[in-house]
Design a protein around this motif. Structure first.
Motif, PDB file in Angstrom:
ATOM      1  N   SER A  57       0.838  -1.202   0.000  1.00 19.59           N
ATOM      2  CA  SER A  57       0.000   0.000   0.000  1.00 19.59           C
ATOM      3  C   SER A  57       0.875   1.256   0.000  1.00 19.59           C
ATOM      4  CB  SER A  57      -0.902   0.004   1.237  1.00 19.59           C
ATOM      5  OG  SER A  57      -0.118   0.260   2.400  1.00 19.59           O
ATOM      6  N   ALA A  58       0.234   2.385  -0.244  1.00 13.30           N
ATOM      7  CA  ALA A  58       0.955   3.668  -0.248  1.00 13.30           C
ATOM      8  C   ALA A  58       1.587   3.945   1.117  1.00 13.30           C
ATOM      9  CB  ALA A  58       0.012   4.806  -0.644  1.00 13.30           C
ATOM     10  N   LEU A  59       0.850   3.669   2.182  1.00 17.90           N
ATOM     11  CA  LEU A  59       1.385   3.884   3.528  1.00 17.90           C
ATOM     12  C   LEU A  59       2.591   2.984   3.789  1.00 17.90           C
ATOM     13  CD1 LEU A  59       1.164   5.351   6.220  1.00 17.90           C
ATOM     14  CD2 LEU A  59      -0.434   3.584   6.964  1.00 17.90           C
ATOM     15  N   GLU A  60       2.527   1.746   3.330  1.00 18.98           N
ATOM     16  CA  GLU A  60       3.665   0.827   3.501  1.00 18.98           C
ATOM     17  C   GLU A  60       4.876   1.323   2.698  1.00 18.98           C
ATOM     18  OE1 GLU A  60       1.234  -3.321   4.371  1.00 18.98           O
ATOM     19  OE2 GLU A  60       1.466  -2.625   2.289  1.00 18.98           O
ATOM     20  N   TRP A  61       4.640   1.844   1.495  1.00 16.56           N
ATOM     21  CA  TRP A  61       5.739   2.443   0.713  1.00 16.56           C
ATOM     22  C   TRP A  61       6.382   3.588   1.488  1.00 16.56           C
ATOM     23  CZ3 TRP A  61       8.603   1.132  -3.249  1.00 16.56           C
ATOM     24  CH2 TRP A  61       8.115   0.254  -4.206  1.00 16.56           C
ATOM     25  N   ILE A  62       5.546   4.436   2.042  1.00 14.66           N
ATOM     26  CA  ILE A  62       6.066   5.585   2.803  1.00 14.66           C
ATOM     27  C   ILE A  62       6.914   5.106   3.976  1.00 14.66           C
ATOM     28  CG2 ILE A  62       5.378   7.495   4.318  1.00 14.66           C
ATOM     29  CD1 ILE A  62       2.950   7.865   2.362  1.00 14.66           C
ATOM     30  N   MET A  63       6.411   4.113   4.707  1.00 11.43           N
ATOM     31  CA  MET A  63       7.164   3.595   5.858  1.00 11.43           C
ATOM     32  C   MET A  63       8.503   2.990   5.426  1.00 11.43           C
ATOM     33  SD  MET A  63       5.701   4.440   8.580  1.00 11.43           S
ATOM     34  CE  MET A  63       6.824   3.540   9.621  1.00 11.43           C
ATOM     35  N   LEU A  64       8.501   2.219   4.352  1.00 14.19           N
ATOM     36  CA  LEU A  64       9.742   1.604   3.871  1.00 14.19           C
ATOM     37  C   LEU A  64      10.745   2.663   3.426  1.00 14.19           C
ATOM     38  CD1 LEU A  64       8.255  -1.386   1.865  1.00 14.19           C
ATOM     39  CD2 LEU A  64       9.633  -1.535   3.963  1.00 14.19           C
ATOM     40  N   ILE A  65      10.281   3.618   2.651  1.00 15.24           N
ATOM     41  CA  ILE A  65      11.183   4.672   2.170  1.00 15.24           C
ATOM     42  C   ILE A  65      11.707   5.491   3.339  1.00 15.24           C
ATOM     43  CG2 ILE A  65      11.264   6.816   0.815  1.00 15.24           C
ATOM     44  CD1 ILE A  65       9.308   5.366  -1.164  1.00 15.24           C
ATOM     45  N   PHE A  66      10.823   5.805   4.302  1.00 18.52           N
ATOM     46  CA  PHE A  66      11.257   6.544   5.491  1.00 18.52           C
ATOM     47  C   PHE A  66      12.350   5.779   6.234  1.00 18.52           C
ATOM     48  CE2 PHE A  66      11.008   7.092  10.072  1.00 18.52           C
ATOM     49  CZ  PHE A  66      11.301   8.442  10.188  1.00 18.52           C
ATOM     50  N   CYS A  67      12.133   4.488   6.445  1.00 13.52           N
ATOM     51  CA  CYS A  67      13.115   3.680   7.181  1.00 13.52           C
ATOM     52  C   CYS A  67      14.457   3.624   6.461  1.00 13.52           C
ATOM     53  CB  CYS A  67      12.575   2.272   7.421  1.00 13.52           C
ATOM     54  SG  CYS A  67      11.291   2.199   8.679  1.00 13.52           S
ATOM     55  N   ILE A  68      14.421   3.449   5.154  1.00 15.94           N
ATOM     56  CA  ILE A  68      15.668   3.394   4.379  1.00 15.94           C
ATOM     57  C   ILE A  68      16.413   4.719   4.494  1.00 15.94           C
ATOM     58  CG2 ILE A  68      16.621   3.223   2.041  1.00 15.94           C
ATOM     59  CD1 ILE A  68      14.209   1.236   1.504  1.00 15.94           C
ATOM     60  N   PHE A  69      15.699   5.817   4.327  1.00 19.14           N
ATOM     61  CA  PHE A  69      16.351   7.115   4.439  1.00 19.14           C
ATOM     62  C   PHE A  69      16.805   7.400   5.863  1.00 19.14           C
ATOM     63  CE2 PHE A  69      14.716   7.893   0.214  1.00 19.14           C
ATOM     64  CZ  PHE A  69      15.775   8.590  -0.352  1.00 19.14           C
ATOM     65  N   PHE A  70      16.095   6.866   6.851  1.00 20.37           N
ATOM     66  CA  PHE A  70      16.501   7.022   8.250  1.00 20.37           C
ATOM     67  C   PHE A  70      17.844   6.329   8.494  1.00 20.37           C
ATOM     68  CE2 PHE A  70      15.100   6.268  12.907  1.00 20.37           C
ATOM     69  CZ  PHE A  70      15.664   7.466  13.318  1.00 20.37           C
ATOM     70  N   VAL A  71      18.007   5.139   7.954  1.00 20.31           N
ATOM     71  CA  VAL A  71      19.289   4.433   8.072  1.00 20.31           C
ATOM     72  C   VAL A  71      20.394   5.233   7.378  1.00 20.31           C
ATOM     73  CG1 VAL A  71      20.594   2.355   7.431  1.00 20.31           C
ATOM     74  CG2 VAL A  71      18.270   2.141   8.327  1.00 20.31           C
ATOM     75  N   ILE A  72      20.119   5.733   6.188  1.00 19.83           N
ATOM     76  CA  ILE A  72      21.120   6.511   5.448  1.00 19.83           C
ATOM     77  C   ILE A  72      21.468   7.785   6.212  1.00 19.83           C
ATOM     78  CG2 ILE A  72      21.452   7.890   3.344  1.00 19.83           C
ATOM     79  CD1 ILE A  72      19.944   5.592   1.865  1.00 19.83           C
ATOM     80  N   LEU A  73      20.461   8.450   6.764  1.00 21.68           N
ATOM     81  CA  LEU A  73      20.715   9.647   7.559  1.00 21.68           C
ATOM     82  C   LEU A  73      21.589   9.335   8.773  1.00 21.68           C
ATOM     83  CD1 LEU A  73      20.188  12.633   8.277  1.00 21.68           C
ATOM     84  CD2 LEU A  73      18.123  11.856   9.440  1.00 21.68           C
TER      85      LEU A  73
END
Length: 135
Positions: A57-73
């Protein structure tokens, strides 16, 4: 006129584009110098590909992208910490330097673990459903 010239010479970044170039240089430096950043980025592609195949879902995409960028940050912050600590101690061993660097590295590990948990919450039920449907 004289004030403008003096002010222009003392500004950190005289225009937005120079600031932007410095930011891009920082990103390039982290990717060039930090092996773990390259690993995090490559590993971050895996859940994105899986999300595409599993039609999340769109919300799951947002959560995954957020988590990936959080790790990169967090990897960026870890790199900043390591560089500042090395500058301060001049690459000599100091127990407080070790603690600061270990804590910064630990923050990346905790963030990566959080990301794996979120990915598991999203993907495990979808994979189970997929396996059950194919029986």
């Amino acid at each position: 006129m004289v004030y403008k010239e003096i002010n222009k010479q003392t500004e950190k970044n005289p225009d937005f584009f120079q600031s932007f170039r410095h930011a891009i240089d920082g990103i390039i430096t982290v990717y060039r110098d930090e092996r773990n950043m390259r690993y995090h980025t490559l590993i971050g592609v895996i859940p994105l590909v899986l999300a595409w195949f599993l039609n999340v879902s769109a919300l799951e995409w947002i959560m995954l992208i957020f988590c990936i960028f959080f790790v990169i940050l967090m990897e960026f912050l870890n790199t900043i910490t390591e560089n500042v600590v090395d500058l301060i101690v001049d690459h000599k061993y100091h127990i407080l330097a070790k603690k600061a660097k270990d804590i910064a590295a630990g923050s990346v590990l905790i963030t990566a673990a959080f990301t794996v948990i979120v990915a598991g919450i999203i993907f495990i039920p979808k994979i189970i459903d997929l396996l059950v449907m194919n029986r």
